[in-house]
Write a protein that holds these residues in place. Structure first.
Motif, PDB file in Angstrom:
ATOM      1  N   GLY A 100       0.835  -1.203   0.000  1.00 33.90           N
ATOM      2  CA  GLY A 100       0.000   0.000   0.000  1.00 33.90           C
ATOM      3  C   GLY A 100       0.861   1.242   0.000  1.00 33.90           C
ATOM      4  O   GLY A 100       1.978   1.236  -0.545  1.00 33.90           O
ATOM      5  N   VAL A 101       0.355   2.310   0.598  1.00 34.87           N
ATOM      6  CA  VAL A 101       1.153   3.527   0.754  1.00 34.87           C
ATOM      7  C   VAL A 101       1.071   3.973   2.205  1.00 34.87           C
ATOM      8  O   VAL A 101       0.129   3.626   2.924  1.00 34.87           O
ATOM      9  CB  VAL A 101       0.682   4.685  -0.159  1.00 34.87           C
ATOM     10  CG1 VAL A 101       0.783   4.343  -1.623  1.00 34.87           C
ATOM     11  CG2 VAL A 101      -0.717   5.139   0.198  1.00 34.87           C
ATOM     12  N   GLU A 102       2.087   4.738   2.609  1.00 37.04           N
ATOM     13  CA  GLU A 102       2.004   5.355   3.925  1.00 37.04           C
ATOM     14  C   GLU A 102       2.202   6.853   3.785  1.00 37.04           C
ATOM     15  O   GLU A 102       2.904   7.310   2.875  1.00 37.04           O
ATOM     16  CB  GLU A 102       2.994   4.717   4.910  1.00 37.04           C
ATOM     17  CG  GLU A 102       4.412   4.600   4.435  1.00 37.04           C
ATOM     18  CD  GLU A 102       5.263   3.764   5.378  1.00 37.04           C
ATOM     19  OE1 GLU A 102       4.716   3.051   6.234  1.00 37.04           O
ATOM     20  OE2 GLU A 102       6.505   3.846   5.248  1.00 37.04           O
ATOM     21  N   HIS A 103       1.565   7.584   4.685  1.00 40.68           N
ATOM     22  CA  HIS A 103       1.623   9.044   4.635  1.00 40.68           C
ATOM     23  C   HIS A 103       2.400   9.564   5.844  1.00 40.68           C
ATOM     24  O   HIS A 103       2.133   9.182   6.981  1.00 40.68           O
ATOM     25  CB  HIS A 103       0.210   9.645   4.644  1.00 40.68           C
ATOM     26  CG  HIS A 103       0.221  11.138   4.539  1.00 40.68           C
ATOM     27  ND1 HIS A 103      -0.186  11.963   5.555  1.00 40.68           N
ATOM     28  CD2 HIS A 103       0.626  11.954   3.530  1.00 40.68           C
ATOM     29  CE1 HIS A 103      -0.057  13.233   5.173  1.00 40.68           C
ATOM     30  NE2 HIS A 103       0.439  13.239   3.953  1.00 40.68           N
ATOM     31  N   VAL A 104       3.372  10.463   5.541  1.00 44.38           N
ATOM     32  CA  VAL A 104       4.223  11.026   6.579  1.00 44.38           C
ATOM     33  C   VAL A 104       3.890  12.518   6.706  1.00 44.38           C
ATOM     34  O   VAL A 104       4.335  13.328   5.894  1.00 44.38           O
ATOM     35  CB  VAL A 104       5.724  10.862   6.190  1.00 44.38           C
ATOM     36  CG1 VAL A 104       6.634  11.356   7.310  1.00 44.38           C
ATOM     37  CG2 VAL A 104       6.023   9.424   5.828  1.00 44.38           C
ATOM     38  N   PRO A 105       3.077  12.908   7.688  1.00 45.85           N
ATOM     39  CA  PRO A 105       2.631  14.304   7.769  1.00 45.85           C
ATOM     40  C   PRO A 105       3.789  15.303   7.849  1.00 45.85           C
ATOM     41  O   PRO A 105       3.682  16.420   7.333  1.00 45.85           O
ATOM     42  CB  PRO A 105       1.787  14.335   9.053  1.00 45.85           C
ATOM     43  CG  PRO A 105       1.344  12.927   9.249  1.00 45.85           C
ATOM     44  CD  PRO A 105       2.456  12.069   8.727  1.00 45.85           C
TER      45      PRO A 105
END
Ligand code: SF4
Ligand code: SF4
Ligand code: SF4
Length: 404
Positions: free
Chosen positions: A330-335
């Motif tokens: 999947g993808v991961e989000h790094v704020p």
């Protein structure tokens, strides 16, 4: 591609758009960082909306640049989420030094005024106590937060002449920045009021001299031409600022990664802002709303698992993952890397991405990431419009493939 001309004819052959025509002593253009250059479906028009002179415009679905209109105010650089535009009039370090000197001369108070305001108050104001900018739109959050960390008591942005200035959109940008910086500072528990004020503060008025300013007094130097107050607006053919431009070496594009992901970067201003905030104290637990950061949510129901959002994210805030141990991908989000440019939301072919403008400050540090697991992409063999089936149709109709 040649960088031989600022003429419309030269621009017309540039497949990447005209943004680089702006590149000069006042503004550096990093084309590869512009989300519109990276993906034609990106919807950002922040520089167009902010430009104080119409030097950057949006026509026929593309950014158009008229370099001769640029006054080097840096407002576009303030607005650009990815820092594809970088201001050098002055650059960030020089402006910070100017602010520090003005702050120290004025007992911790920081006053920003544009050149037109200073020209108007010439002889009535102690200019050593004022940070001079071409337009208030040059002031951005990382500068304000750094001033807070340096001990500034308050910040005043003098908007006295803005109503009569033809480039008053710079004030709109300054208002937004003041609001966003105030909400960040108050979340961190820092008390440094930031206000747009209608006249020069008493503390910078030269004693006994400043009275009723002479409105008819002509602005000094380039400022009158630049700001369009009490003066003629620069015409399209006015090459004043543009004549001084030296063509710069065109920035080379970095190579696309082996996984097909475009080159990524974290803008220097954003990195500096986070590190200054860390110095200011522990990250608050309440969410902060600002134009600077975003939190991405991906709807698994409609996500097509293409991971295009991670391919085009300019900063690597969205990145792919594949975990062979758990058999997940999947993808991961790094704020902490997200600059809220909205590209992921705009380009997702399935409309699965939502960008929220509130972030939890603690999520901005230590590479904190939110994972979105995805189903492995499915090839629907029965559908006639899939690439596989289209290729099969083409190839079987071809004389190079046996029909037996
Ligand atoms: S520096 Fe100012 S005038 Fe020039 S393009 Fe940017 S916003 Fe427009
Ligand atoms: S604001 Fe920045 S990213 Fe957006 S279109 Fe302008 S240069 Fe590109
Ligand atoms: S996650 Fe989305 S909004 Fe954030 S930087 Fe990447 S593309 Fe822009």
């Amino acid at each position: 591609m040649s960088n031989d001309s600022h003429s419309p004819a030269g621009a017309a052959v540039n497949p990447l758009g005209q943004l680089d025509l702006l590149d000069g002593p006042d503004v550096t253009v990093h084309q590869g960082r512009c989300v519109r250059v990276r993906n034609r479906n990106a919807s950002c028009t922040a520089c167009v909306d902010a430009c104080t002179t119409g030097a950057i415009a949006f026509e026929d679905g593309a950014i158009k640049v008229t370099p001769s209109l640029c006054i080097g105010c840096g407002t576009c650089a303030t607005a650009c989420p990815t820092c594809a535009l970088e201001s050098h009039n002055p650059d960030d370090d020089a402006l910070f030094d100017t602010c520090l000197a003005a702050m120290r001369a004025n007992d911790g108070h920081v006053t920003f005024a544009c050149q037109v305001e200073l020209d108007r108050a010439f002889g009535h104001c102690d200019e050593t106590k004022v940070a001079h900018v071409t337009c208030l739109g040059r002031v951005e959050e990382s500068l304000l937060v750094e001033l807070a960390a340096a001990g500034a008591k308050d910040v005043s942005l003098v908007q006295e002449v803005c109503d009569r200035c033809r480039h008053s959109s710079g004030r709109d940008c300054a208002c937004e920045v003041a609001e966003s910086a105030s909400s960040i500072l108050s979340a961190w528990g820092v008390d440094m009021p930031i206000e747009l004020v209608d006249s020069l503060p008493e503390s910078v008025v030269a004693e006994g001299v400043y009275g009723t300013p002479d409105e008819t007094e002509a602005p000094r130097g380039d400022a009158g031409r630049a700001a369009g107050v009490a003066g003629e607006a620069p015409s399209d053919g006015d090459s004043g600022a543009a004549d001084a431009r030296e063509p710069r070496r065109r920035e080379r594009f970095e190579k696309v990664g082996r996984d097909g992901t475009l080159p990524q970067f974290v803008p220097t201003r954003r990195g500096r802002l986070l590190s200054t905030l860390r110095d200011l104290g522990e990250a608050p637990s309440e969410p902060v709303a600002s134009r600077l950061w975003g939190e991405v949510v991906i709807d698994p129901e409609c996500c097509g698992s293409c991971r295009m959002c991670a391919v085009f994210c300019p900063t690597g805030a969205l990145r792919r993952f594949s975990d062979p141990q758990t058999h997940t991908m999947g993808v991961e989000h790094v704020p902490g890397r997200c600059v809220a440019c909205g590209t992921c939301e705009a380009i997702c072919p399935h409309g699965s991405v939502t960008l929220l403008r509130e972030v939890y400050p603690s999520d901005l540090y230590d590479d904190h990431a939110e994972r979105f697991e995805m189903r492995p992409p499915q090839v629907e063999l029965g559908r006639p419009d899939t690439i596989v089936n289209k290729m099969r149709t083409v190839l079987t109709a071809s004389k190079f493939v046996s029909q037996a």
